[in-house]
Design a protein around this motif. Sequence first.
Motif, PDB file in Angstrom:
ATOM      1  N   LYS A 585       0.831  -1.208   0.000  1.00 56.21           N
ATOM      2  CA  LYS A 585       0.000   0.000   0.000  1.00 56.21           C
ATOM      3  C   LYS A 585       0.867   1.259   0.000  1.00 56.21           C
ATOM      4  CE  LYS A 585      -3.924  -2.064   2.484  1.00 56.21           C
ATOM      5  NZ  LYS A 585      -4.714  -2.005   3.749  1.00 56.21           N
ATOM      6  N   LEU A 586       1.918   1.266   0.838  1.00 55.56           N
ATOM      7  CA  LEU A 586       2.806   2.426   0.887  1.00 55.56           C
ATOM      8  C   LEU A 586       3.568   2.573  -0.428  1.00 55.56           C
ATOM      9  CD1 LEU A 586       3.924   4.783   2.475  1.00 55.56           C
ATOM     10  CD2 LEU A 586       5.659   3.258   3.435  1.00 55.56           C
ATOM     11  N   LEU A 587       3.924   1.450  -1.044  1.00 55.97           N
ATOM     12  CA  LEU A 587       4.601   1.509  -2.343  1.00 55.97           C
ATOM     13  C   LEU A 587       3.706   2.177  -3.375  1.00 55.97           C
ATOM     14  CD1 LEU A 587       7.126   0.604  -3.982  1.00 55.97           C
ATOM     15  CD2 LEU A 587       5.838  -1.455  -4.576  1.00 55.97           C
ATOM     16  N   LYS A 588       2.436   1.829  -3.363  1.00 48.82           N
ATOM     17  CA  LYS A 588       1.493   2.453  -4.293  1.00 48.82           C
ATOM     18  C   LYS A 588       1.362   3.946  -4.016  1.00 48.82           C
ATOM     19  CE  LYS A 588      -3.310   2.364  -5.842  1.00 48.82           C
ATOM     20  NZ  LYS A 588      -4.660   1.759  -5.671  1.00 48.82           N
ATOM     21  N   ILE A 589       1.325   4.304  -2.729  1.00 45.61           N
ATOM     22  CA  ILE A 589       1.245   5.728  -2.371  1.00 45.61           C
ATOM     23  C   ILE A 589       2.458   6.475  -2.917  1.00 45.61           C
ATOM     24  CG2 ILE A 589       1.278   7.359  -0.440  1.00 45.61           C
ATOM     25  CD1 ILE A 589      -0.254   5.214   1.188  1.00 45.61           C
ATOM     26  N   GLY A 590       3.653   5.890  -2.730  1.00 47.65           N
ATOM     27  CA  GLY A 590       4.861   6.530  -3.239  1.00 47.65           C
ATOM     28  C   GLY A 590       4.826   6.704  -4.738  1.00 47.65           C
ATOM     29  N   MET A 591       4.333   5.710  -5.473  1.00 51.32           N
ATOM     30  CA  MET A 591       4.268   5.795  -6.932  1.00 51.32           C
ATOM     31  C   MET A 591       3.256   6.856  -7.382  1.00 51.32           C
ATOM     32  SD  MET A 591       4.514   1.709  -7.780  1.00 51.32           S
ATOM     33  CE  MET A 591       4.414   1.915  -9.552  1.00 51.32           C
ATOM     34  N   CYS A 592       2.133   6.956  -6.656  1.00 46.91           N
ATOM     35  CA  CYS A 592       1.139   7.989  -6.989  1.00 46.91           C
ATOM     36  C   CYS A 592       1.676   9.390  -6.704  1.00 46.91           C
ATOM     37  CB  CYS A 592      -0.154   7.749  -6.213  1.00 46.91           C
ATOM     38  SG  CYS A 592      -1.069   6.282  -6.751  1.00 46.91           S
ATOM     39  N   CYS A 593       2.532   9.511  -5.693  1.00 44.39           N
ATOM     40  CA  CYS A 593       3.153  10.805  -5.387  1.00 44.39           C
ATOM     41  C   CYS A 593       4.235  11.153  -6.403  1.00 44.39           C
ATOM     42  CB  CYS A 593       3.749  10.800  -3.984  1.00 44.39           C
ATOM     43  SG  CYS A 593       2.537  10.741  -2.648  1.00 44.39           S
ATOM     44  N   CYS A 594       4.830  10.142  -7.040  1.00 42.65           N
ATOM     45  CA  CYS A 594       5.904  10.359  -8.014  1.00 42.65           C
ATOM     46  C   CYS A 594       5.394  10.424  -9.445  1.00 42.65           C
ATOM     47  CB  CYS A 594       6.945   9.235  -7.918  1.00 42.65           C
ATOM     48  SG  CYS A 594       7.909   9.292  -6.419  1.00 42.65           S
ATOM     49  N   GLU A 595       4.089  10.471  -9.617  1.00 46.22           N
ATOM     50  CA  GLU A 595       3.527  10.516 -10.966  1.00 46.22           C
ATOM     51  C   GLU A 595       4.153  11.659 -11.770  1.00 46.22           C
ATOM     52  OE1 GLU A 595       1.833   9.954 -14.284  1.00 46.22           O
ATOM     53  OE2 GLU A 595       1.156   8.606 -12.689  1.00 46.22           O
ATOM     54  N   MET A 596       4.652  11.344 -12.959  1.00 46.54           N
ATOM     55  CA  MET A 596       5.321  12.356 -13.788  1.00 46.54           C
ATOM     56  C   MET A 596       4.375  13.483 -14.178  1.00 46.54           C
ATOM     57  SD  MET A 596       8.547  11.299 -14.419  1.00 46.54           S
ATOM     58  CE  MET A 596       9.043  11.828 -16.051  1.00 46.54           C
ATOM     59  N   ASP A 597       3.118  13.135 -14.486  1.00 43.84           N
ATOM     60  CA  ASP A 597       2.113  14.123 -14.873  1.00 43.84           C
ATOM     61  C   ASP A 597       1.571  14.790 -13.608  1.00 43.84           C
ATOM     62  OD1 ASP A 597       0.011  15.608 -15.798  1.00 43.84           O
ATOM     63  OD2 ASP A 597      -0.903  14.012 -16.977  1.00 43.84           O
ATOM     64  N   VAL A 598       1.789  16.082 -13.484  1.00 47.33           N
ATOM     65  CA  VAL A 598       1.363  16.795 -12.274  1.00 47.33           C
ATOM     66  C   VAL A 598      -0.144  16.689 -12.094  1.00 47.33           C
ATOM     67  CG1 VAL A 598       1.312  19.031 -11.112  1.00 47.33           C
ATOM     68  CG2 VAL A 598       3.305  18.373 -12.444  1.00 47.33           C
ATOM     69  N   GLY A 599      -0.885  16.694 -13.189  1.00 44.41           N
ATOM     70  CA  GLY A 599      -2.337  16.619 -13.094  1.00 44.41           C
ATOM     71  C   GLY A 599      -2.811  15.313 -12.489  1.00 44.41           C
ATOM     72  N   ARG A 600      -2.091  14.223 -12.744  1.00 44.07           N
ATOM     73  CA  ARG A 600      -2.478  12.921 -12.217  1.00 44.07           C
ATOM     74  C   ARG A 600      -1.845  12.644 -10.853  1.00 44.07           C
ATOM     75  NH1 ARG A 600      -1.027   8.682 -16.734  1.00 44.07           N
ATOM     76  NH2 ARG A 600      -1.857   7.291 -15.128  1.00 44.07           N
ATOM     77  N   ARG A 601      -0.870  13.425 -10.480  1.00 41.21           N
ATOM     78  CA  ARG A 601      -0.195  13.219  -9.196  1.00 41.21           C
ATOM     79  C   ARG A 601      -1.132  13.565  -8.039  1.00 41.21           C
ATOM     80  NH1 ARG A 601       4.922  16.738  -8.791  1.00 41.21           N
ATOM     81  NH2 ARG A 601       5.392  15.504 -10.663  1.00 41.21           N
ATOM     82  N   TRP A 602      -1.047  12.793  -6.963  1.00 39.42           N
ATOM     83  CA  TRP A 602      -1.859  13.087  -5.786  1.00 39.42           C
ATOM     84  C   TRP A 602      -1.451  14.429  -5.187  1.00 39.42           C
ATOM     85  CZ3 TRP A 602      -2.129   7.950  -2.479  1.00 39.42           C
ATOM     86  CH2 TRP A 602      -2.929   7.026  -3.155  1.00 39.42           C
ATOM     87  N   ASP A 603      -2.418  15.087  -4.536  1.00 38.61           N
ATOM     88  CA  ASP A 603      -2.045  16.244  -3.728  1.00 38.61           C
ATOM     89  C   ASP A 603      -1.670  15.759  -2.328  1.00 38.61           C
ATOM     90  OD1 ASP A 603      -4.431  15.912  -2.199  1.00 38.61           O
ATOM     91  OD2 ASP A 603      -5.543  17.097  -3.647  1.00 38.61           O
ATOM     92  N   LEU A 604      -1.156  16.657  -1.500  1.00 38.45           N
ATOM     93  CA  LEU A 604      -0.610  16.246  -0.205  1.00 38.45           C
ATOM     94  C   LEU A 604      -1.673  15.681   0.716  1.00 38.45           C
ATOM     95  CD1 LEU A 604       1.803  16.017   1.666  1.00 38.45           C
ATOM     96  CD2 LEU A 604       1.358  18.345   2.436  1.00 38.45           C
ATOM     97  N   MET A 605      -2.862  16.272   0.719  1.00 37.07           N
ATOM     98  CA  MET A 605      -3.906  15.795   1.621  1.00 37.07           C
ATOM     99  C   MET A 605      -4.305  14.364   1.282  1.00 37.07           C
ATOM    100  SD  MET A 605      -4.771  17.505   4.199  1.00 37.07           S
ATOM    101  CE  MET A 605      -6.197  16.499   4.532  1.00 37.07           C
TER     102      MET A 605
END
Length: 650
Positions: A585-605
């Motif tokens: 789960k944490l690995l997935k969170i890290g990958m979503c935070c590292c998304e190259m496309d800023v629009g698809r990247r998670w926000d901090l909250m």
Amino acid sequence: MMACSTRNHRYMVTNNILLTITLTCLITLCYGQEPDSTLLLKFKSSLKNATSSLSNWDPSVQLCNVNISNWNGVLCSNGKLIGLRLESMRLSGYLDMDTLSELTSLRTISVMNNNFEGPFPDVKKIGGRLRGVFLSNNRFSGEVPDDAFAGMKSIRRILMANNEFRGKIPTSLLGIPKLVELQLQDNQFDGNIPAFGQQDFQLNVANNRLEGPIPSQLSTQSASSFSGNLDLCGKPMPPCPPPKKKKKGIPVLTIILAAIGGLVILAIIFFALFLFHKQRKKTTQYEKSSVQNLNKKPSENNNFPNKPEKADKYTRSDKGKLYFVRRDRENFDLEDLLRAPAEVLGSGSFGSSYKADLPIGKPIVVRRFRQMNNVGKEDFHEHMRRLGKLSHPNVLPLVAFYYRKEEKLLVTDFVDNGSLASHLHGKRSPNPPCLGWPTRLKIIKGVARGLAYLYRELPTLTLPHGHLKSSNVLLDHNFEPLVADYALVPVINKDHAKQFMVAYKSPEYMQNERLTRKTDVWSLGILILELLTGRFPANYLKQGKGANADLAVWVNSVVREEWTGEVFDKDMNTNKHNCEGEMLKLLKIGMCCCEMDVGRRWDLMEALDKIEELKDSDGEDYSSNYYPSEGEMYSSKAITDDDFSFSRNV
């Protein structure tokens, strides 16, 4: 009977005319003034990625209930729509200003922190009733028409920072009498700054391509509002060079007299040198003995480095003053610091760090910065005092600072367990402390909470941290993390920051030379992957543009090949715990935070919310009492009336 028939005919004709006019008015009323809900749905159709964030835009649901909106992003007052606040929703597409202009009660619109691009939206179509326009942190580009704000007499705040606008600053802004705030920083505007004369006016044009003298009406503004423009001059920036006088012809007689005078002066200089050389021979022996005495090292060699070289500059009058920003620390003088035994902790891209053991209190750490001249003394003091007010269990507190033009010192507490980087990548001792999954989970939760606190307390900064990496995460004796080196982007020299700071190695800066509030999230994602894999991010070692996120690329490639088990650091001893599900789960969170496309990247909250849900092997939750709400995160400054005093991004 003929007369009666004629009168009846006239009566019928008159009724038909009135009926036609009535029907025409009704048709115009029905089709010319559509309900606000219908207009909003029409506006939504011009947006992309709006399905989830605006999912409750439903015509069967009442739009406004007095001052409460039932539709996301809609602001209501007295049962009427007064504003749109569509921030941080990953939206893109086209802003349909023609449809928005039909919302007669619309007073303010914000689409900050999204992915809109293209030319400047024609907000003038909404008319003079508009009071706030907030477009910061998007990808709008091109020149802003000079008449873009013509006739908009009621507008008070215009935020257009961190886009790709270019050309001249529109002069139509000068005709807005109620304008109190204009943010144009981090764009590509050029030319001169217009002579804004509005009262209580705040301007920020930092990091553009502006030139020429700053208008006298703006001389009281902060110098940081004009930094990053190489050719601006005049208060509050350095004074403008005097105008060059036109050279006049020099008479021949003047040239001859000047040549004769030069020969005489040259002869005097040679004679003086002869006398000096003669006298020098007499004092040679004395000088040799003096130099030998000066070169003798003092008996105590553990003092603060370079004290003999710099002591006179540090201690002379006000130049030697340490400024303390915390009241819970016992004060000491700079001389006490210079005399204290010191230990070199390391030398990084910003300067060296020293541990000093003072006779009073706990050991402290002194950081020396030489690339910190981006702002003047007053702005530097103000920024440091602001950082000194921060207080959070996962943020390393600033204790004191020292300012000199060529060098700055930042004083913090000494954290005895070193950095996360040293535990992950340093030399292993014979019996190293176990950095197992529960400990690593506690560390990443603490880092995320500290970062969330910085976002809440520093809402005007695009990068509340800017340099988040494992070497800037310190661990106390209980392995509780403390985030360090935060909020330094405003004071670090831009060229140096672009070369060394982590934020400038993000995909969005590498591709488009732009930074957003999600850039720190990318840094958090890289930190998560580093914590899980035990691998050092190679991009940190590369300088400048072109440093790729090698760790994120590697993790993506491994996961894509379904070799997930090869990702995790073997030193976590995962065989002792039933925790692989939580680690994934944490690995997935890290990958979503590292998304190259800023629009698809998670926000901090979103990232913080998911991290807080994670548990250790025993199902124990490390959540603390501190957990900022969305309102705390993004609304440090409340909305007042229909004026939209949003939390502002610099």
